[in-house]
Motif scaffolding. Structure first.
Motif, PDB file in Angstrom:
ATOM      1  N   SER A 162      -0.737  10.021   0.504  1.00  0.00           N
ATOM      2  CA  SER A 162       0.337  10.956   0.843  1.00  0.00           C
ATOM      3  C   SER A 162       1.080  10.420   2.073  1.00  0.00           C
ATOM      4  O   SER A 162       0.899   9.273   2.457  1.00  0.00           O
ATOM      5  CB  SER A 162      -0.227  12.353   1.101  1.00  0.00           C
ATOM      6  N   HIS A 163       1.935  11.276   2.635  1.00  0.00           N
ATOM      7  CA  HIS A 163       2.701  10.923   3.842  1.00  0.00           C
ATOM      8  C   HIS A 163       2.156  11.698   5.031  1.00  0.00           C
ATOM      9  O   HIS A 163       1.666  12.816   4.877  1.00  0.00           O
ATOM     10  CB  HIS A 163       4.179  11.279   3.650  1.00  0.00           C
ATOM     11  N   LEU A 164       2.337  11.125   6.231  1.00  0.00           N
ATOM     12  CA  LEU A 164       1.793  11.761   7.434  1.00  0.00           C
ATOM     13  C   LEU A 164       2.644  11.409   8.651  1.00  0.00           C
ATOM     14  O   LEU A 164       2.961  10.227   8.872  1.00  0.00           O
ATOM     15  CB  LEU A 164       0.344  11.254   7.648  1.00  0.00           C
ATOM     16  N   SER A 174       5.953  -1.176   1.578  1.00  0.00           N
ATOM     17  CA  SER A 174       7.416  -1.382   1.553  1.00  0.00           C
ATOM     18  C   SER A 174       8.158  -0.047   1.587  1.00  0.00           C
ATOM     19  O   SER A 174       9.313   0.013   2.004  1.00  0.00           O
ATOM     20  CB  SER A 174       7.831  -2.157   0.300  1.00  0.00           C
ATOM     21  N   ASP A 175       7.510   1.025   1.117  1.00  0.00           N
ATOM     22  CA  ASP A 175       8.131   2.346   1.035  1.00  0.00           C
ATOM     23  C   ASP A 175       9.524   2.317   0.408  1.00  0.00           C
ATOM     24  O   ASP A 175      10.412   3.083   0.809  1.00  0.00           O
ATOM     25  CB  ASP A 175       8.172   3.050   2.396  1.00  0.00           C
ATOM     26  N   VAL A 176       9.720   1.450  -0.559  1.00  0.00           N
ATOM     27  CA  VAL A 176      10.959   1.577  -1.352  1.00  0.00           C
ATOM     28  C   VAL A 176      10.983   2.952  -1.981  1.00  0.00           C
ATOM     29  O   VAL A 176       9.956   3.450  -2.429  1.00  0.00           O
ATOM     30  CB  VAL A 176      10.955   0.475  -2.454  1.00  0.00           C
ATOM     31  N   THR A 181       0.810  -1.234   0.000  1.00  0.00           N
ATOM     32  CA  THR A 181       0.000   0.000   0.000  1.00  0.00           C
ATOM     33  C   THR A 181       0.840   1.280   0.000  1.00  0.00           C
ATOM     34  O   THR A 181       0.263   2.371   0.098  1.00  0.00           O
ATOM     35  CB  THR A 181      -0.978   0.021   1.198  1.00  0.00           C
ATOM     36  N   HIS A 182       2.169   1.135  -0.109  1.00  0.00           N
ATOM     37  CA  HIS A 182       2.965   2.361  -0.214  1.00  0.00           C
ATOM     38  C   HIS A 182       4.354   2.039  -0.759  1.00  0.00           C
ATOM     39  O   HIS A 182       5.194   1.472  -0.054  1.00  0.00           O
ATOM     40  CB  HIS A 182       3.097   3.071   1.133  1.00  0.00           C
ATOM     41  N   VAL A 183       4.600   2.468  -1.994  1.00  0.00           N
ATOM     42  CA  VAL A 183       5.910   2.221  -2.611  1.00  0.00           C
ATOM     43  C   VAL A 183       6.134   3.274  -3.695  1.00  0.00           C
ATOM     44  O   VAL A 183       5.201   3.686  -4.374  1.00  0.00           O
ATOM     45  CB  VAL A 183       5.980   0.766  -3.162  1.00  0.00           C
ATOM     46  N   HIS A 184       7.391   3.730  -3.814  1.00  0.00           N
ATOM     47  CA  HIS A 184       7.736   4.791  -4.780  1.00  0.00           C
ATOM     48  C   HIS A 184       8.506   4.165  -5.944  1.00  0.00           C
ATOM     49  O   HIS A 184       9.658   3.754  -5.767  1.00  0.00           O
ATOM     50  CB  HIS A 184       8.668   5.820  -4.130  1.00  0.00           C
ATOM     51  N   TYR A 185       7.882   4.153  -7.125  1.00  0.00           N
ATOM     52  CA  TYR A 185       8.596   3.495  -8.232  1.00  0.00           C
ATOM     53  C   TYR A 185       9.895   4.207  -8.633  1.00  0.00           C
ATOM     54  O   TYR A 185      10.893   3.528  -8.925  1.00  0.00           O
ATOM     55  CB  TYR A 185       7.644   3.246  -9.417  1.00  0.00           C
ATOM     56  N   ALA A 212       0.952   7.131   4.473  1.00  0.00           N
ATOM     57  CA  ALA A 212       2.107   6.326   4.881  1.00  0.00           C
ATOM     58  C   ALA A 212       2.678   6.855   6.188  1.00  0.00           C
ATOM     59  O   ALA A 212       2.700   8.067   6.435  1.00  0.00           O
ATOM     60  CB  ALA A 212       3.170   6.370   3.804  1.00  0.00           C
ATOM     61  N   HIS A 213       3.110   5.933   7.027  1.00  0.00           N
ATOM     62  CA  HIS A 213       3.884   6.150   8.254  1.00  0.00           C
ATOM     63  C   HIS A 213       3.023   6.406   9.498  1.00  0.00           C
ATOM     64  O   HIS A 213       2.797   5.512  10.279  1.00  0.00           O
ATOM     65  CB  HIS A 213       4.956   7.238   8.060  1.00  0.00           C
ATOM     66  N   ASN A 214       2.660   7.633   9.752  1.00  0.00           N
ATOM     67  CA  ASN A 214       1.918   8.003  10.976  1.00  0.00           C
ATOM     68  C   ASN A 214       2.577   7.407  12.225  1.00  0.00           C
ATOM     69  O   ASN A 214       1.921   6.827  13.090  1.00  0.00           O
ATOM     70  CB  ASN A 214       0.451   7.564  10.880  1.00  0.00           C
TER      71      ASN A 214
HETATM   72 ZN    ZN Z   1       6.886   7.103   1.036  1.00  0.00          ZN
END
Ligand code: ZN
Ligand code: GUN
Length: 430
Positions: free
Chosen positions: A225-227, A315-317, A70-74, A264-266
């Motif tokens: 988004s990120h939080l 994974s937030d790659v 649910t969260h990855v940056h290509y 993502a994150h929190n």
């Molecule tokens: Zn991210």
């Protein structure tokens, strides 16, 4: 009609709500020509009821639902493994310079193709992907996902301040380019659009409003988004948005919070933010290797669950250290263990649910993927380690399905994933 034979594990009943791992040893899954599961049970029963079904023998190893990242940056595929920095320095020195390289469409095509291939090889069949800051590079990701056949929700990443100049856009351009991409890709096969402001730190109020306008004008889009990732980031957001009571409010006040919003994150939420997230039905994507790698902190899963906030796995790659959700699941477990009494004691069933059904629900795809229930698509991976390898030995000697699954999260890598299907079509094979 095909009849898949193997050991099928899934979590149709949420283990966080009292459900248990469902395991069918020498089981069968009947899959129709559209790739939909039409029956599930023991292999012997299904084989005698459907003698004309074509058999697919997956005995040995385990068959799991395809993972949902649910969260990855290509664009950050080549950033993996930069150690020794916290978020803002890592963005400045590693991530953003690499993201600027995707201005070159040929480079973007190369990265997109490698990314989608690696995602499929990891057993990930569905993903919410941060695209690029460039329209053509975001197109390249959608095109690569379409070619391979993955379920990808993605969008143009936008920011109009606080980033290097080459990455900046304007509210009007962000809306127009987003609409162009959404018209082309949202609902095209397995692809959908995600409105993607990078984070409030890189967005003016006008840009967030343009994102909300796009969200309103394209029904069914996801917002991501990120939080609350890092203390310095949170403080900077507070200074940039003095009229807002919290980081979450910077999104919520601009119309970006809803049941298909994924943050993502929190890692550092306030109690009030957790309540707002819960009543909106939004999801937090927990990215444990990224949080550990950047020293962002230990995820307060217990507080999220107590407040009723939905949690899935990402994974937030490239801040995360790889695309395999086996690794993320294990790191999620480690982090909760490290929290001691304040942590959630996670079982292997919890990890599988975080990596499958919880992600499917987060993306609004819970009736299509996430488990092996009748009527869902056959999105699956065959975890089949090489004969004699350490994981093969662990699985051979596992005492139960739960034990085998725990050993898989402890030891499996993409190299142990032998075959992957989306809607019954092979998308990766070793
Ligand atoms: Zn991210
Ligand atoms: N916040 C804004 N952009 C990013 C990013 O690319 N990675 C992470 N981990 N956090 C971010």
């Amino acid at each position: 009609m095909r009849l898949f034979r193997g050991t099928f594990l899934d979590t149709p009943d949420d283990p966080f709500a009292g459900g248990a791992l469902r395991a069918e040893d020498d089981g069968g899954l009947l899959v129709d020509d559209d790739g939909t599961i039409t029956a599930r049970g023991s292999f012997a029963t299904l084989a005698s009821a459907h003698p004309s079904a074509v058999g697919v023998d997956l005995r040995g190893g385990l068959v799991l639902p395809g993972f949902v990242d649910t969260h990855v940056h290509y664009p950050q595929l080549r950033c993996i493994g930069a150690l020794g920095m916290s978020l803002l320095e890592w963005l400045e020195r590693c991530a953003l310079p690499e993201e600027a390289r995707l201005a070159d469409p040929a480079y973007a095509v190369e990265i997109a193709s490698a990314f989608v291939g690696a995602l499929a090889n990891a057993g990930t069949t569905t993903a919410l992907v941060f695209g690029a800051h460039y329209l053509e590079a975001t197109e390249a990701l959608f095109a690569a996902a379409e070619r391979v056949g993955l379920r990808v929700t993605s969008g143009l990443v936008v920011g109009d301040r606080g980033l290097r100049d080459e990455l900046l856009t304007t509210p009007a351009r962000a809306y127009d380019e987003g609409l162009t991409l959404a018209k082309r890709w949202h609902g095209a096969g397995r692809l959908r659009y995600a409105v993607t402001p990078r984070f409030s730190l890189s967005c003016t109020a006008e840009l967030l409003a343009a994102c909300a306008a796009l969200r309103n004008d394209v029904p069914g889009v996801v917002v991501t988004s990120h939080l609350n990732e890092n203390a310095a980031e949170i403080e900077a957001v507070r200074r940039l948005f003095p009229g807002h009571s919290s980081y979450l409010d910077t999104y919520a006040d601009h119309g970006l919070l809803g049941a298909t919003t994924v943050f993502a994150h929190n890692v550092r939420p306030t109690p009030g933010e957790l309540d707002v997230l819960a009543s909106a039905g939004a999801t937090v994507s927990h990215c444990p290797t990224s949080n550990s790698c950047l020293g962002s902190g230990l995820f307060p899963m217990r507080a999220h669950l107590a407040a009723g906030v939905r949690v899935a796995l990402g994974s937030d790659v490239g801040a995360g250290t790889g695309l395999s959700l086996f690794k993320e699941g294990l790191q999620a477990y480690f982090v909760q263990q490290a929290l001691g009494d304040a942590g959630v004691p996670l079982t292997a069933a919890h990890l599988l649910h975080l990596a499958t059904g919880a992600g499917a629900d987060a993306l609004g795809l819970g009736s299509t993927v996430g488990s092996f229930c009748d009527g869902k698509a056959f999105d699956a991976m065959w975890l089949r380690p090489q004969a004699g390898s350490p994981l093969d030995i662990l699985l051979t000697h596992a005492s139960s399905a739960d034990d085998a699954l725990a050993k898989s999260f402890a030891h499996a890598t993409s190299a142990d994933v032998a075959r992957v299907w989306v809607a019954g079509e092979v998308v990766s094979a070793r």
